[in-house]
Design a protein around this motif. Structure first.
Motif, PDB file in Angstrom:
ATOM      1  N   LYS A   1       0.855  -1.181   0.000  1.00  0.00           N
ATOM      2  CA  LYS A   1       0.000   0.000   0.000  1.00  0.00           C
ATOM      3  C   LYS A   1       0.899   1.241   0.000  1.00  0.00           C
ATOM      4  O   LYS A   1       1.856   1.318   0.775  1.00  0.00           O
ATOM      5  N   THR A   2       0.588   2.198  -0.866  1.00  0.00           N
ATOM      6  CA  THR A   2       1.370   3.429  -0.925  1.00  0.00           C
ATOM      7  C   THR A   2       1.444   4.072   0.456  1.00  0.00           C
ATOM      8  O   THR A   2       0.431   4.227   1.128  1.00  0.00           O
TER       9      THR A   2
ATOM     10  N   GLU B   1      -1.312   0.887  -7.067  1.00  0.00           N
ATOM     11  CA  GLU B   1      -2.553   0.188  -6.721  1.00  0.00           C
ATOM     12  C   GLU B   1      -2.339  -1.312  -6.525  1.00  0.00           C
ATOM     13  O   GLU B   1      -2.926  -1.921  -5.646  1.00  0.00           O
ATOM     14  N   LYS B   2      -1.507  -1.881  -7.368  1.00  0.00           N
ATOM     15  CA  LYS B   2      -1.306  -3.331  -7.331  1.00  0.00           C
ATOM     16  C   LYS B   2       0.116  -3.664  -7.750  1.00  0.00           C
ATOM     17  O   LYS B   2       0.829  -2.842  -8.327  1.00  0.00           O
TER      18      LYS B   2
END
Length: 451
Positions: A340-341, A435-436
């Motif tokens: 996760k950022t 995001e992924k």
């Protein structure tokens, strides 16, 4: 930015092979084909196109982010640091005497030039006409004074090697030529250098899958009857095949490839970080593992995959091994779902361990960034010899558009070996887009099977 036609053909060729064999690019590459590798002469154009994009588009963002008004990258011939070669075009082999690169943040972007005897045409025109070493440094000091920057970044760092490339001698020379007022404005460019190293641009993301595909393709060759004759071939034979194949292709290994062998009857300590032995003749029924890394078009890979050598009359991999690899893939999914950022490497590690423990999965995570070097800068997510928090590097936060070697292992009891623990060691190059996590050339979901 568009890639050169020759390089794009190589990427399209890889994608077409996937489609031809009924696999999507996300799932994996065709196991018998090594993607096209450009001749050295043909690599200069795409490398320089990618560099120009980085300098024109990425660097202004990073200098603003790090709040530096000026950045000095200072190198002497034969004493260059890793950073220098990420900033200069092909073919550049050395700094040529003393090369002073200067980057100035302006409202329009970043102005870049050199104060050096030899200009780097098309990238760094020189603002010095030549003379003595003393005159070169005086000219640099004059230029700095003319711009009057509030913060002047230089490459010194206590924790990050790639941000610590300014030698003590050059540092002293620089400070001796700056007036006291400008000396006070000199700061570390650590944050800028880290972000420069870890950030992957759109053009780089276009070519990275092909680079990773080379590594995976060579492993597929090595873990086949083309190379392995059970009862004759040793793990060292396979290691050197991979090394020599890389050299033949003209890509640079950044460490010596190695191969290990797990065998039924091995006395494996469950607490040992790694199973598998080397200096063995590969026999039917053995589990084989390799770890390889290469650099091509200035980007590096790190890959580990598993193989099985069939026994006489055995025409498929045993079910227990298929299940064990699936558990390895499941561990990968647990880890990448925690990306996760803004999270730190230590937080991602802790979350991964919590889920694995809850699911009674015996795993170890030691994932690291990839890029211009194999063990690159960015958030460390565990280390093989330290499954607890990693100071400083583990506290680094996750940014979008950064690449990682998704590396670790699981230990699984194998029914076909009377419950003996085996170790599934996996490592695949991937990109976090914010995001992924996307595997750059797929990941191993099936065993390499040496019949």
């Amino acid at each position: 930015m568009k890639l050169t036609v020759r390089l794009l053909i190589g990427v399209i060729g890889l994608l077409s092979l996937n489609a031809l064999h009924g696999k999507t690019f996300e799932q994996g590459i065709n196991k018998t084909v090594v993607p096209q590798v450009l001749a050295h002469r043909d690599r200069a154009e795409p490398i320089n196109e990618m560099l120009k994009h980085r300098l024109d588009v990425l660097l202004p963002e990073l200098m603003a982010e790090s709040e530096l008004d000026m950045w000095l990258v200072i190198n002497r011939e034969y004493g260059e640091d890793a950073l220098f070669y990420t900033l200069v075009p092909e073919p550049t082999f050395a700094a040529r005497r003393t090369t002073l690169l200067v980057f100035v943040r302006t409202d329009e972007g970043v102005e870049r030039f050199s104060v050096s005897r030899y200009p780097i045409v098309g990238f760094y025109e020189s603002r010095w006409q030549g003379g003595s070493d003393q005159e070169q440094w005086q000219r640099l000091a004059e230029i700095i004074g003319e711009y009057d920057p509030k913060k002047i970044g230089i490459n010194v760092s206590e924790e990050w090697a790639v941000a610590d490339g300014l030698s003590q001698g050059l540092y002293k020379t620089l400070m001796n030529h700056l007036p006291s007022e400008l000396q006070k404005r000199v700061v570390s460019s650590e944050e800028l250098v880290i972000r420069w190293f870890e950030t992957r641009t759109e053009p780089e993301k276009e070519v990275y899958p092909q680079i990773v595909g080379i590594a995976r393709g060579v492993i597929a060759e090595a873990f086949s009857t083309k190379v392995i004759t059970p009862g004759v071939t040793t793990d060292q034979d396979v290691s050197w095949y991979i090394r020599e194949r890389f050299e033949e292709l003209g890509v640079k290994p950044w460490f010596q490839p190695y191969v290990t062998v797990q065998r039924k009857g091995d006395s494996n300590d469950p607490e040992s970080p790694f199973f598998g032995k080397s200096d063995r003749v590969i026999m039917p029924g053995d589990i084989i593992h390799t770890d390889v890394g290469l650099c091509y078009l200035k980007l590096c890979t790190d890959t580990q995959e598993m193989g099985y050598v069939g026994r006489f009359g055995e025409y498929q991999v045993p079910k227990g091994l298929k299940d064990a690899l699936a558990k390895g893939n499941h561990w990968q999914d647990i880890l990448t779902s925690e990306f996760k950022t803004g999270r730190t490497g230590n937080q991602i590690l802790q979350a991964t361990q919590a889920v694995a423990k809850k699911q009674k999965l015996q795993s170890s995570t030691y994932t690291h960034p990839l890029g211009y070097v194999g063990h690159a800068v960015g958030p460390t997510i565990g280390m093989w010899d330290n499954q607890g928090p990693t100071p400083v590097k583990g506290d680094r936060k996750l940014y979008p558009n950064t690449a990682y070697a998704i590396e670790g292992n699981v230990k699984v009891a194998l029914p076909e070996w009377d419950g003996q623990l085996v170790q599934i060691m996996l490592e695949q190059s991937a990109l976090f887009d914010g995001e992924k996590v996307v595997y750059l050339a797929g990941r191993q979901t099936e065993w390499h099977f040496v019949r």
